[in-house]
Design an enzyme around this catalytic site. Structure first.
Site, short mmCIF file in Angstrom:
data_model
loop_
_atom_site.label_atom_id
_atom_site.label_comp_id
_atom_site.label_asym_id
_atom_site.label_seq_id
_atom_site.Cartn_x
_atom_site.Cartn_y
_atom_site.Cartn_z
CG ASP A 16 2.24 -5.77 6.23
OD1 ASP A 16 3.35 -6.09 6.82
OD2 ASP A 16 1.72 -4.59 6.37
CG ASP A 21 -0.36 -1.28 5.02
OD1 ASP A 21 0.56 -2.23 5.02
OD2 ASP A 21 -0.48 -0.20 5.49
CG ASP A 23 3.31 -5.39 2.71
OD1 ASP A 23 4.16 -5.87 3.48
OD2 ASP A 23 2.29 -4.51 3.39
#
Lengths: 47, 838
Positions: B534, B729, B733
């Site tokens: 990410d 995080d 996600d």
């Protein structure tokens, strides 16, 4: 040596007692927190 | 929010004066000349006053003496009201009656609360003096390692919210620990395991003593009556060990057989079962070998291995759970005002909110519900939900989602959905679903268990056939040898190797800020595959920073002086980046929400803000200015312009830059054979720019990905086979973390991502991921070495058995020897040791 026929069962009774005491202590939660009592002992003096 | 509160004073000038409560430096503006105590914030002042007035000053002396030298400041009081703690729904979830006569509102009740900021023995002392601070509290016991306090209070004399405020005023903000019934369940399971280990240990010790007497009898003749006594006695004790603590192996083996899977417990149960049955036969018969000593020790050692592993995993899970409970549980409900006025607010628990009610969300707080803004103008940070790092302006009529953070000003929101009905709630449901669908990681030891079982059975059959052919008159001798083979080849060391090696690694990793929830993770990470990263918060800092500046020095100082008057993230980033000299003091400062600021510094009137705001102030932008703005937005940056007397004098570009170590870490990962893929909810242009900075091809970066997109990408990769690791995080996600083979949540992650991930990194950046990869490889190497060593022992013992050369004495020596070898290999393992990868 026939005393063994008495002593071996006696030893088991004693060991059984110790195991029972251990199980009691575990169920009381005495092994749940093994870290804090050590610290508590250092600072505990007014209670 | 709390971290923001801590970084704000850091921006102001600091002095050398230490705070009397927490010991941090006191900002210049707060120094109270002439006072003997100095405080860095209101929270510390409150805590100090309470501690002092209750006669608990000894805390400071104790802390001086006991504090470990690590840089951990005590938490400060937040002065929240904690009214949600008195809610009946709260009591049902988190509280338990402590006395038989307890009823809602009276009698003794108990509750476990997670305390933020406990860290040393002085904290134990202070927290356990709570009955002195708060009348009605009967007992207060702190578990230092977990940061959990158990409070027993008299509900007739004091409310729990009052107790919570007392804890808060001591500097330990309390948070409800998740679900009391779940924890009770776990505690009972922990205790049951400990009892099993204890009973197995006692049995093993006693049988070994009896075995010693029997072995002594091998060399000096023993009267048959006594030999029989010892054999019957060891049989009695061993049967207890096999039937009670040993039953876990039989049950687990049975479960594996029923589902037609292979598990290491199958060969273990086979050895225990046949050894036990034949031992009983031989004892009753009064002839032949018994292996009761080996069997009891086997049960004990295997249970110890499992117990240690379980404890270590529980520790990591506990640590993650603590972070869990830090999320807000209350909201500010706006009470209907009969006069039609603005209405007063009241703190209520989130569970009690209903659609149609209105809540107030203050600047800096997170939005508790999905709803529509009914009053106020502000900006919200949706990065938790979308991964988009730019703030979004909201005004009356706009929708806001639960979990987003209100940045600029107080807004009021009409509730549309709460809890599971919110977007975030639906995402959590997706997380649950993904977790349920996750393919179990087959452990290495279980994989070879099938071969092992076949080998054991084959060799046993061979031994039986061989000895029946050699000595057809004596079939019980043949059975003796075959059973001996099954017992000595029991995969004891094999069963110990994996738990021990994993435990050592998980424990060492935890000390380095890598919390691993389960052992299978390390195996999956040992061989390279695809790693999905990410962007926001993982590769980047996750916060606005000044990236480009086109301003001269004096204007820079002036802009800083003006921006110091705002708490908006852009203003904060500018203040952080431009050092404000002492002479710069802004006057006549005015804010335009969602636009910018104006102010006068040393006679210069400056406007700082978004291009639209500046255009409205100076009557349109010139072509050159528009080009400059286009350049900044093209690079994925948020433009801020500075104007003076009708023209633009400079510009600032803000963005969320990559962490300095990201590029290196990504290159390292590629060098190790991993294939990185950047997947982000941010704009495509921003993600593309980040990918090129990382040295990745454009094809390895995808932007504008919704949480659902992320899940489908991860599932797609996983269905093609191979390991898929997801690092992220945010809540956006979380579902992808759950869908991946291994989900890694990074520092500062949202609650949902913690729930879904297998690993939590409590240090920022990607370097812990590299360490994790290294550690996993070394752990697997250790496990393989252990498996090899124990297989060698088993092979040697098996050949002795086939030859009929083994006796219970040799078996009793060989088995601990192999276990000791495995133990030494595990403890000497290099996993998660040595220098940190930087």
């Amino acid at each position: 040596m026939s005393i063994l026929f008495f002593i071996v069962p006696l030893a088991f009774v004693l060991a059984g007692g110790a195991v029972a005491a251990f199980i009691w202590a575990v169920r009381q939660g005495q092994f749940d927190d093994l870290d804090t009592p050590a610290h508590r002992m250092v600072v505990d003096d007014d209670t | 929010m709390s971290s923001d509160a801590r970084t704000t004073p850091a921006a102001a000038t600091r002095t050398d004066i230490a705070c009397s409560h927490c010991g941090l430096a006191v900002p210049a503006g707060l120094v109270d000349r002439g006072a003997s105590e100095q405080f860095c914030c209101e929270g510390c002042r409150t805590a100090y006053a309470v501690i002092h007035s209750c006669g608990l000053d000894r805390y400071y002396a104790l802390r001086e003496r006991l504090e470990d030298r690590e840089d951990r400041a005590p938490a400060r009081s937040t002065r929240a009201r904690y009214t949600e703690f008195d809610d009946p729904a709260f009591a049902e979830l988190y509280c338990r009656p402590a006395a038989p006569d307890a009823a809602p509102g009276r009698g003794l009740w108990s509750c476990e609360l997670f305390l933020q900021g406990v860290h040393c023995a002085a904290c134990v002392w202070l927290v356990e003096r709570l009955p002195r601070v708060c009348d009605g509290v009967v007992e207060s016991r702190l578990d230092l390692r977990r940061g959990m306090v158990r409070i027993v209070w008299d509900a007739g004399r004091v409310h729990l919210s009052r107790v919570a405020r007392a804890l808060d005023s001591l500097g330990y903000p309390p948070h409800p620990a998740r679900d009391a019934s779940d924890r009770d369940l776990r505690r009972r399971e922990d205790r049951r395991q400990l009892v099993r280990v204890g009973v197995a240990g006692a049995c093993a010790g006693n049988v070994m003593l009896l075995g010693l007497a029997l072995y002594a009898g091998l060399f000096d003749a023993m009267e048959p009556a006594y030999a029989a006594l010892f054999r019957w006695a060891s049989m009695g004790v061993s049967l207890v060990a096999l039937a009670w603590p040993g039953s876990v192996f039989f049950r687990s083996a049975w479960a594996a057989l029923r589902t037609r899977t292979m598990h290491l417990d199958v060969p273990i149960a086979l050895a225990l079962g046949t050894g036990g049955v034949w031992g009983v036969v031989n004892t009753v018969r009064g002839a032949g070998e018994i292996y009761f000593d080996s069997l009891s020790v086997l049960v004990f050692l295997l249970l110890v291995g499992r117990f240690i592993q379980h404890r270590q995993q529980r520790r990591s899970a506990d640590a993650v759970e603590m972070l869990f409970s830090l999320t807000p549980t209350s909201a500010l409900l706006v009470e209907d005002d009969p006069d039609g006025g603005p209405g007063s607010t009241r703190e209520v628990s989130i569970q009690s909110l209903r659609a149609g009610q209105t809540v107030e969300v203050r600047a800096g707080a997170s939005v508790p519900v999905d709803g529509v803004v009914v009053a106020g103008l502000s900006q919200v940070d949706q990065s938790l939900l979308t991964g988009e790092s730019r703030a979004v302006t909201v005004e009356t009529g706009d929708r806001v989602a639960a979990g987003t953070v209100n940045l600029a000003a107080t807004i009021r929101v009409r509730v549309e959905a709460t809890g599971a009905q919110t977007r975030i709630g639906r995402l959590m449901a997706l997380v649950q679903e993904s977790l349920g669908r996750r393919a179990p990681i087959v452990r290495l030891a279980d994989r070879i268990a099938g071969w092992f079982l076949a080998g054991m059975l084959g060799l046993a059959a061979l031994t039986l056939g061989l000895w029946l052919a050699l000595d057809p008159a004596n079939p019980s001798l043949a059975v003796d040898h075959a059973v001996a083979l099954l017992v000595v080849t029991c995969p004891c060391a094999l069963g110990l190797a994996t738990p021990l090696a994993l435990t050592v690694s998980i424990g060492r990793a935890a000390r380095r800020g890598i919390l691993i929830k389960g052992g299978g993770v390390l195996q999956a990470l040992a061989s390279p595959g695809t790693i999905v990263l990410d962007k926001t918060g993982t590769l980047t800092v996750g916060r606005m920073r000044v990236v480009r500046t086109r301003l001269n020095g004096e204007t820079r100082a002036a802009v800083c002086a003006i921006e110091r008057h705002s708490t908006h993230p852009i203003a904060r980033a500018i203040v952080e980046a431009f050092a404000c000299p002492a002479w710069a003091e802004a006057t006549d400062v005015s804010h335009t929400l969602g636009g910018g600021m104006e102010g006068t510094v040393r006679g210069r009137r400056l406007a700082v803000g978004s291009p639209a705001f500046i255009a409205s102030r100076i009557g349109g932008l010139s072509d050159a200015d528009a080009r400059a703005v286009g350049e900044l937005t093209g690079a994925g940056l948020t433009p801020v312009l500075v104007a003076e007397s009708g023209r633009v004098v400079g510009s600032v570009g803000l963005g969320d830059p990559l962490r300095p170590d990201s590029a290196g870490a990504v290159a390292d990962l590629r060098a190790r054979g991993w294939e990185p893929l950047v997947l982000s909810g941010d704009h495509d242009a921003v993600v593309g720019a980040a990918a090129s900075d990382l040295g990745l091809p454009r094809a390895s970066a995808r932007g504008s990905a919704t949480p659902e997109d992320k899940v489908s990408v991860v599932r797609d990769l996983a269905s093609r086979g191979g390991t898929v690791v997801m690092v992220g995080d945010g809540v956006n996600d979380a579902a992808a973390l759950a869908a991946a083979t291994v989900g890694i949540a990074v520092h500062g992650g949202a609650e949902a991502s913690l729930a879904a991930a297998d690993v939590y990194l409590s240090r920022p950046g990607l370097s812990p991921v590299l360490e994790l990869n290294d550690g996993a490889r070394r752990t697997m190497r250790t496990i393989k070495a252990c498996l090899g060593a124990s297989l060698c022992y088993n092979l040697a013992a098996a050949s002795l058995c086939v030859a009929g050369l083994i006796s219970p004495l040799i078996a009793a020596v060989v088995m601990p020897a192999s276990s000791l070898t495995v133990l030494t290999l595990c403890v000497r393992s290099g996993a998660f040791r040595g220098r940190r990868v930087s």
